[in-house]
Design a protein around this motif. Structure first.
Motif, PDB file in Angstrom:
ATOM      1  N   ALA A   6       0.879  -1.295   0.036  1.00 53.15           N
ATOM      2  CA  ALA A   6       0.052  -0.050   0.008  1.00 53.15           C
ATOM      3  C   ALA A   6       0.753   1.439   0.103  1.00 53.15           C
ATOM      4  N   ALA A   7       1.979   1.216   0.662  1.00 55.61           N
ATOM      5  CA  ALA A   7       2.862   2.344   0.736  1.00 55.61           C
ATOM      6  C   ALA A   7       3.660   2.553  -0.613  1.00 55.61           C
ATOM      7  N   LEU A  10       0.838   4.346  -2.867  1.00 55.64           N
ATOM      8  CA  LEU A  10       0.495   5.607  -2.462  1.00 55.64           C
ATOM      9  C   LEU A  10       1.720   6.700  -3.049  1.00 55.64           C
ATOM     10  N   ALA A  11       3.026   6.061  -2.645  1.00 53.87           N
ATOM     11  CA  ALA A  11       4.234   6.858  -2.918  1.00 53.87           C
ATOM     12  C   ALA A  11       4.174   6.977  -4.738  1.00 53.87           C
ATOM     13  N   SER A  13       1.438   7.072  -6.604  1.00 58.96           N
ATOM     14  CA  SER A  13       0.570   7.824  -7.001  1.00 58.96           C
ATOM     15  C   SER A  13       0.905   9.361  -6.521  1.00 58.96           C
ATOM     16  N   VAL A  14       1.383   9.499  -5.328  1.00 56.71           N
ATOM     17  CA  VAL A  14       1.833  11.017  -5.028  1.00 56.71           C
ATOM     18  C   VAL A  14       2.994  11.446  -6.072  1.00 56.71           C
TER      19      VAL A  14
END
Length: 340
Positions: A6-7, A10-11, A13-14
């Protein structure tokens, strides 16, 4: 692994969002690298996630192997029950407690085995000594009759009676050896039938009358009439015999032995109470152990082999019942309860 995945997502995506809001020039080397990564984003994200998983897996395997090494090292203490307690990391608290329980149980079992072996050795010494004593008497009186053929008929009868008494005592001791063998090597299985337990108790009590007279003892009976019980008559008679014999052996002279039989809520309760030396709580806890004798200084003539009460307990439990001993104020009570 799920958190790490998940991290990473998320990274990515950011980073994608930040990079998308910036103006890039075609000649910028950073733009070309990011553009290449963007075109193969699934591949690069997958490689990153897989690499992270490998690292996480390796760390946990390493930690697990460390736990196993610690368990193996500490398990060596199981063979040294007198040493320090087993100590494991906090994560293995339940394993630590289980190993310490096993260690303590093994120590208790080993001590019990040593004690049982010592009691058996003591028993062999007692019986060997007591076997020799009546045998020596038998040989001595028979030798007298052989060496003095002219002795009077009265004296010959006396010597014969003494030799017979010693031979009977010898037979009792040999039977005790057989009891020990049967108790240790066979399983007692009851043959159940409806028995008039009242009559069985009265008959057993009557058979002890001569022995009671020798010690100046007497019966005090409190027995319910026509009490029926589903049991093995021969084996229950042995329970009665062993408990009564114990009461007779340890009673003060010229006292009463209380014999009671009651029906109570689907069970039959039989008890024997005698006046004798108070038994301590420690001895009461062990009184039904094999080869345990209340007074180790007593010979087998008075104390038996220390097996009668253990056999009584075995037979009682095979009938689904319980047996217990209580003692206070110079009295001893044995109580047997059998379901009807």
């Amino acid at each position: 692994m799920l958190i790490y995945t998940a991290a990473v997502i998320l990274a990515v995506s950011v980073a994608w969002l930040i990079c998308s809001n910036r103006i890039w020039y075609d000649f910028d080397i950073t733009y070309r690298i990011l553009h290449f990564i963007g075109d193969h984003i699934i591949f690069f994200a997958g490689i990153t996630i897989a690499a992270g998983w490998l690292v996480i897996f390796s760390l946990y395997v390493y930690k697990l192997l460390g736990f196993l090494d610690k368990i193996i090292i500490e398990s060596e203490k199981l063979t040294a029950p007198e040493g320090e307690q087993i100590q494991l990391p906090a994560e293995l608290k339940s394993v630590q407690d289980d190993l310490n329980n096993i260690r303590e149980r093994a120590a208790r079992d080993a001590a019990a085995a040593r004690e049982a072996e010592q009691r058996k050795n003591d028993l062999v010494v007692y019986l060997a000594h007591d076997l020799k004593t009546p045998l020596t008497s038998v040989i001595g009186y028979l030798s007298l009759m052989r060496d003095e053929p002219q002795i009077s008929a009265e004296l010959r009868a006396k010597y014969t009676g003494i030799a017979l008494e010693k031979a009977e005592r010898l037979e009792e001791l040999i039977n005790e050896f057989f009891d020990i063998t049967r108790f240790n090597l066979t399983h007692i299985s009851p043959e159940l039938e409806n028995v008039n337990f009242t009559r069985l108790i009265e008959q057993t009590a009557f058979e002890f009358e001569p022995i009671l007279k020798e010690k100046g003892l007497s019966w005090k009976l409190d027995i319910d009439r026509d009490t029926e019980l589903l049991c093995d008559a021969d084996k229950m008679e042995r329970v009665l015999d062993n408990i009564i014999r114990n009461a007779v052996s340890y009673s003060y002279p010229d006292t009463e032995i209380m014999l009671s039989l009651k029906k109570n809520d689907g069970s039959v309760i039989f008890s024997v109470k005698n006046k004798g030396k108070t038994i301590s709580g420690e001895k009461l806890d062990r009184i039904f152990e094999q080869f345990y004798r209340l007074d180790s200084s007593r010979g087998t003539r008075s104390g038996g082999a220390g097996l009668g009460l253990a056999i009584a307990k075995e037979i009682t439990e095979l009938h689904g019942g319980t047996i217990k001993a209580e003692s206070s104020d110079e009295s001893v009570t044995f109580t047997v309860e059998i379901p009807v």
